[in-house]
Scaffold this motif. Sequence first.
Motif, PDB file in Angstrom:
ATOM      1  N   SER A  15      -3.008  10.080 -10.140  1.00  0.00           N
ATOM      2  CA  SER A  15      -2.480  10.760  -8.950  1.00  0.00           C
ATOM      3  C   SER A  15      -3.560  10.949  -7.892  1.00  0.00           C
ATOM      4  O   SER A  15      -3.298  10.811  -6.693  1.00  0.00           O
ATOM      5  CB  SER A  15      -1.888  12.118  -9.334  1.00  0.00           C
ATOM      6  N   THR A  16      -4.767  11.250  -8.330  1.00  0.00           N
ATOM      7  CA  THR A  16      -5.883  11.422  -7.389  1.00  0.00           C
ATOM      8  C   THR A  16      -6.166  10.133  -6.657  1.00  0.00           C
ATOM      9  O   THR A  16      -6.323  10.120  -5.422  1.00  0.00           O
ATOM     10  CB  THR A  16      -7.148  11.873  -8.149  1.00  0.00           C
ATOM     11  N   VAL A  17      -6.233   9.022  -7.387  1.00  0.00           N
ATOM     12  CA  VAL A  17      -6.498   7.727  -6.768  1.00  0.00           C
ATOM     13  C   VAL A  17      -5.338   7.321  -5.862  1.00  0.00           C
ATOM     14  O   VAL A  17      -5.549   6.828  -4.744  1.00  0.00           O
ATOM     15  CB  VAL A  17      -6.751   6.654  -7.847  1.00  0.00           C
ATOM     16  N   ALA A  18      -4.110   7.525  -6.313  1.00  0.00           N
ATOM     17  CA  ALA A  18      -2.948   7.180  -5.494  1.00  0.00           C
ATOM     18  C   ALA A  18      -2.967   7.943  -4.174  1.00  0.00           C
ATOM     19  O   ALA A  18      -2.637   7.395  -3.115  1.00  0.00           O
ATOM     20  CB  ALA A  18      -1.661   7.472  -6.263  1.00  0.00           C
ATOM     21  N   ALA A  19      -3.363   9.217  -4.223  1.00  0.00           N
ATOM     22  CA  ALA A  19      -3.431  10.025  -3.002  1.00  0.00           C
ATOM     23  C   ALA A  19      -4.481   9.482  -2.039  1.00  0.00           C
ATOM     24  O   ALA A  19      -4.297   9.537  -0.812  1.00  0.00           O
ATOM     25  CB  ALA A  19      -3.736  11.474  -3.359  1.00  0.00           C
ATOM     26  N   LEU A  20      -5.570   8.944  -2.565  1.00  0.00           N
ATOM     27  CA  LEU A  20      -6.606   8.361  -1.711  1.00  0.00           C
ATOM     28  C   LEU A  20      -6.089   7.100  -1.016  1.00  0.00           C
ATOM     29  O   LEU A  20      -6.413   6.846   0.147  1.00  0.00           O
ATOM     30  CB  LEU A  20      -7.850   8.045  -2.531  1.00  0.00           C
ATOM     31  N   PHE A  21      -5.310   6.304  -1.713  1.00  0.00           N
ATOM     32  CA  PHE A  21      -4.698   5.137  -1.073  1.00  0.00           C
ATOM     33  C   PHE A  21      -3.662   5.582  -0.039  1.00  0.00           C
ATOM     34  O   PHE A  21      -3.582   5.019   1.053  1.00  0.00           O
ATOM     35  CB  PHE A  21      -4.031   4.240  -2.118  1.00  0.00           C
ATOM     36  N   GLU A  22      -2.883   6.593  -0.387  1.00  0.00           N
ATOM     37  CA  GLU A  22      -1.858   7.090   0.532  1.00  0.00           C
ATOM     38  C   GLU A  22      -2.486   7.613   1.812  1.00  0.00           C
ATOM     39  O   GLU A  22      -1.934   7.443   2.903  1.00  0.00           O
ATOM     40  CB  GLU A  22      -1.032   8.173  -0.158  1.00  0.00           C
ATOM     41  N   ALA A  23      -3.656   8.249   1.691  1.00  0.00           N
ATOM     42  CA  ALA A  23      -4.356   8.761   2.869  1.00  0.00           C
ATOM     43  C   ALA A  23      -4.799   7.636   3.801  1.00  0.00           C
ATOM     44  O   ALA A  23      -5.067   7.870   4.979  1.00  0.00           O
ATOM     45  CB  ALA A  23      -5.569   9.580   2.432  1.00  0.00           C
ATOM     46  N   ARG A  24      -4.864   6.424   3.270  1.00  0.00           N
ATOM     47  CA  ARG A  24      -5.228   5.248   4.065  1.00  0.00           C
ATOM     48  C   ARG A  24      -4.002   4.507   4.575  1.00  0.00           C
ATOM     49  O   ARG A  24      -4.095   3.370   5.042  1.00  0.00           O
ATOM     50  CB  ARG A  24      -6.129   4.324   3.233  1.00  0.00           C
ATOM     51  N   GLY A  25      -2.850   5.152   4.475  1.00  0.00           N
ATOM     52  CA  GLY A  25      -1.624   4.592   5.032  1.00  0.00           C
ATOM     53  C   GLY A  25      -0.836   3.704   4.099  1.00  0.00           C
ATOM     54  O   GLY A  25       0.123   3.053   4.532  1.00  0.00           O
ATOM     55  N   VAL A  26      -1.212   3.670   2.825  1.00  0.00           N
ATOM     56  CA  VAL A  26      -0.513   2.807   1.870  1.00  0.00           C
ATOM     57  C   VAL A  26       0.717   3.537   1.325  1.00  0.00           C
ATOM     58  O   VAL A  26       0.588   4.657   0.816  1.00  0.00           O
ATOM     59  CB  VAL A  26      -1.444   2.419   0.703  1.00  0.00           C
ATOM     60  N   PRO A  27       1.898   2.930   1.397  1.00  0.00           N
ATOM     61  CA  PRO A  27       3.070   3.552   0.779  1.00  0.00           C
ATOM     62  C   PRO A  27       2.903   3.579  -0.744  1.00  0.00           C
ATOM     63  O   PRO A  27       2.598   2.548  -1.352  1.00  0.00           O
ATOM     64  CB  PRO A  27       4.228   2.626   1.179  1.00  0.00           C
ATOM     65  N   VAL A  28       3.065   4.746  -1.331  1.00  0.00           N
ATOM     66  CA  VAL A  28       2.912   4.907  -2.779  1.00  0.00           C
ATOM     67  C   VAL A  28       4.249   5.331  -3.372  1.00  0.00           C
ATOM     68  O   VAL A  28       4.860   6.306  -2.929  1.00  0.00           O
ATOM     69  CB  VAL A  28       1.827   5.961  -3.107  1.00  0.00           C
ATOM     70  N   ILE A  29       4.692   4.592  -4.380  1.00  0.00           N
ATOM     71  CA  ILE A  29       5.949   4.893  -5.071  1.00  0.00           C
ATOM     72  C   ILE A  29       5.609   5.147  -6.538  1.00  0.00           C
ATOM     73  O   ILE A  29       5.128   4.259  -7.235  1.00  0.00           O
ATOM     74  CB  ILE A  29       6.945   3.728  -4.922  1.00  0.00           C
ATOM     75  N   ASP A  30       5.834   6.372  -6.969  1.00  0.00           N
ATOM     76  CA  ASP A  30       5.404   6.830  -8.290  1.00  0.00           C
ATOM     77  C   ASP A  30       6.577   6.825  -9.268  1.00  0.00           C
ATOM     78  O   ASP A  30       7.597   7.472  -9.033  1.00  0.00           O
ATOM     79  CB  ASP A  30       4.833   8.248  -8.159  1.00  0.00           C
ATOM     80  N   ALA A  31       6.418   6.091 -10.365  1.00  0.00           N
ATOM     81  CA  ALA A  31       7.494   5.983 -11.356  1.00  0.00           C
ATOM     82  C   ALA A  31       7.879   7.343 -11.937  1.00  0.00           C
ATOM     83  O   ALA A  31       9.060   7.586 -12.226  1.00  0.00           O
ATOM     84  CB  ALA A  31       7.084   5.036 -12.482  1.00  0.00           C
TER      85      ALA A  31
END
Length: 202
Positions: A15-31
């Motif tokens: 979740s921490t890593v996903a949030a870092l990608f999301e902060a860079r504008g990447v759409p994150v879809i969590d199962a």
Amino acid sequence: MFIVGLTGGIASGKSTVAALFEARGVPVIDADIVSRELTRPGTGGLEAIVDTFGSGVLTETGELDRRGLRRLIFDHPESRKRLEAILHPRIRTAMLEAAARFSRQPYVMFVIPLLFETGRRETINRVLVIDCPEQSQIERLVLRDRVSPDEASRIIAAQASRCQRLSIADDVIFNDGDSAALSDDVQKLHQAYLRLAKGAGN
């Protein structure tokens, strides 16, 4: 569409890593989030679970007793397979439908904790594994979920091993708790994924 599948053991820092990608504008879809949506009261997913396991998997308010269900599937492996047969096809369909809304984005990230276990890589272009020592997982689980170290170890043992997850990795981030290093790793991979996605679209 270029899809990066992010996976890792429980309490590894997904979740921490996903949030870092999301902060860079990447759409994150969590199962896991999709699963929760699909098992809310009144959904077909919850109805199918109750039909399979009985009303004992519900709380007094009619919601899914996730902690109780987790204990059930850890104690009975055949129950895990029955639950996965109910949820995994629904989750996969919902995630692909969600991803379609971001077709103009360079790439989309799917957070799939059980990516190795399900073996469903047909829609994933790149697999990113978040790795960390098992002892770190145990310590984080004890703090986060208020379980005993023994129960934390059992939960970890029920999942794929580190070696198994790393065997499917295209990329690895080692999460030792250094937030600055984690951010640097994410930034490097983000730039790499942008290049790969651009190349895939040509």
